[in-house]
Design an enzyme around this catalytic site. Structure first.
Site, short mmCIF file in Angstrom:
data_model
loop_
_atom_site.label_atom_id
_atom_site.label_comp_id
_atom_site.label_asym_id
_atom_site.label_seq_id
_atom_site.Cartn_x
_atom_site.Cartn_y
_atom_site.Cartn_z
N CYS A 330 140.80 12.89 14.40
CA CYS A 330 140.40 12.99 15.72
C CYS A 330 141.45 14.43 15.83
CB CYS A 330 140.95 12.09 16.76
SG CYS A 330 140.29 12.44 18.30
N HIS A 427 138.43 6.64 15.02
CA HIS A 427 139.44 5.70 15.05
C HIS A 427 139.24 4.52 14.66
CE1 HIS A 427 142.26 8.75 17.22
NE2 HIS A 427 141.27 8.92 17.74
#
Length: 488
Positions: A330, A427
């Site tokens: 991310c 994630h």
């Protein structure tokens, strides 16, 4: 009739989140339908829900303890700090504003309607709602407009059990002092108290319990010993992110100033042959790490500047020259590129900044946040991965042609020509046991495959056993009150 009880703490980090999860699992095993609720949470470690929003990670764990899917009603107000004085405000799963602390204080009374709406909607579906407070009700300077502790308890008509943390010392003063400073109406809402994190022979605190009961008149829920396996449960508070020593294979994780969604580290920390070392500011990245993992960030550009200020960019270049591997997830993925553009000033003044230059990609920040539960496949092994996306911005460039994941039918991530530097937006991917084993094996780890999710479930059961043994759960449930609906 639905019942509810609120667990508040005599201070921050007294173990409320873990206690709520354990009590919930114990009550579910007694045959009750249970839901967790936290009116207001502050965390950059969020979970994506099936109804398309985000809530605090602790409420997602508590939902798992209840055997249900996380829902935005379980945490209607989530604050995600972006600076020392300001935070993104998430209401019922959606971002509504970024406010400074002083402005948020003025907005709190307006948020109570959404909080109560979510609470009553949640309460209509279950037998018991276990509510978690935030911080401490003793912060009487914050009482006006409060939606997190006594303000919510008053508005919803729920009783309170107060938890003290003996591990930090002064627990009698924590509890009796709270009793003293609270206004009489709030004091009357507290029906019971408990002592958490005791080490040693709990009978040594018998006189302490008596002293607290004598001063307050509250019912004792007992003394709860330290639960040694708490580290096996996903952490929400960044202060709980710690190094975990395992084997010779070392993963170095720089602690970013606005680290976010660091639950990616939990499955790795659970591996007995893996050492996850959190690198604090002022320390160099270790030369003996096989992998440097740059985690997510709530403020990518600010954390990139922080990364460079520590000299970690120089350490990272040396790590790559030595043949080390790098993974960015991310915000960490965005940092690995050559440029980050923020034309709309989402993270501050509009700007373009140089990234770490290890991947041939660039990121452009966009105002619309991507929130999605996603299914993926690891291209090299074919193993499935379940995870979530929660980010601003889009990343493109030459190294995206070497995507190493297939996510919801599209290519995801980027890799360098030699494959040693990778990044992605997904994630939670390390919770997939077969993928985690395959990925670590590529890097030379001798890690054995674990049942990570099974271990979390087993730890929740062990926590429930622990509380059934040491906490007077029947006395707690006897304090719970009927919820009569929003019109009552």
């Amino acid at each position: 009739m639905t019942k509810a009880i609120m667990i508040q703490g005599a201070g921050s980090n007294v173990g409320k989140s873990i206690l709520v999860a354990g009590i919930a699992r114990a009550c579910v095993r007694r045959g009750m339908s249970v839901r967790p609720f936290k009116p207001q949470n502050m965390s950059n470690n969020a979970a994506v829900t099936e109804d398309g929003g985000e809530i605090g990670r602790a409420q997602a764990l508590q939902a798992m303890a209840c055997g249900v899917a996380p829902h935005t009603d379980m945490n209607p107000v989530l604050l995600k700090p972006e600076t020392d004085i300001g935070a993104q405000v998430i209401v019922q799963g959606e971002r509504v504003a970024t406010l400074k602390a002083r402005d948020y204080a003025k907005a709190k009374p307006k948020l109570m309607q959404a909080v109560l709406e979510s609470f009553h909607r949640l309460a209509s579906t279950t037998d018991l709602v276990i509510i978690e407070g935030a911080g401490s009700p003793a912060e009487v300077n914050l009482r006006a407009g409060d939606i997190a502790n006594m303000g919510f308890a008053e508005a919803a008509g729920v009783p309170v059990a107060l938890i003290g943390d003996i591990d930090r010392g002064g627990v009698i003063a924590q509890l009796v002092g709270t009793h003293v400073v609270l206004p009489s109406e709030d004091r009357a809402r507290i029906k019971a108290f408990g002592i958490n994190k005791f080490r040693g022979d709990t009978t040594l605190f018998d006189e302490g319990l008596t002293a607290i009961m004598d001063h307050t008149g509250w019912t004792s829920l007992g003394v709860i010993p330290w639960f040694a396996d708490a580290w096996k449960l996903p952490a929400e508070d960044v202060m709980d992110v710690a190094s975990r020593t395992g084997g010779a294979f070392k993963i170095a994780v720089p602690r970013l100033g606005r680290i976010a969604n660091f639950d990616d580290l939990d499955p790795l920390s659970s591996e007995p042959d893996i050492t996850v070392e959190i690198i604090e500011a002022g320390r160099p990245l270790p030369a003996d790490a096989q992998l440097v993992l740059i985690p997510g960030s709530k403020s990518t550009i600010a954390d990139l500047a922080h990364f460079k200020q520590q000299g970690w960019d120089i350490d990272l270049q040396a790590h790559v020259r030595r043949g080390g591997n790098v993974l960015g997830i991310c915000g960490g993925y965005q940092m690995l590129g050559s440029k980050i553009h923020d034309p709309d000033g989402i993270e501050g003044p509009a700007c373009s900044v140089d990234g770490l230059g290890l991947l041939d990609v660039e990121t452009v920040m966009h105002p619309q946040k991507r929130l999605s539960l996603s299914s993926a496949f690891h291209t090299a092994s074919g193993h499935p991965v379940e995870g979530y996306e929660i980010h601003l911005g889009k990343t493109t460039g030459k190294d995206c042609n070497a995507a190493w994941l297939t996510l919801d039918g599209r290519s995801e991530g980027a890799a360098s020509a030699n494959g040693r530097i990778k990044g992605c937006y997904l994630h939670g991917l390390f919770a997939a046991d077969k993928f985690r084993a395959a990925y670590l094996a590529e890097l030379g780890s001798t890690s054995r495959q674990l049942d990570y999710q099974g271990d979390v479930e087993a730890t929740l059961d062990a926590l429930a056993d622990h509380l059934e043994k040491h906490m007077h759960i029947d006395a707690l449930l006897a304090c719970a009150a009927d919820i009569r609906g929003p019109a009552a």
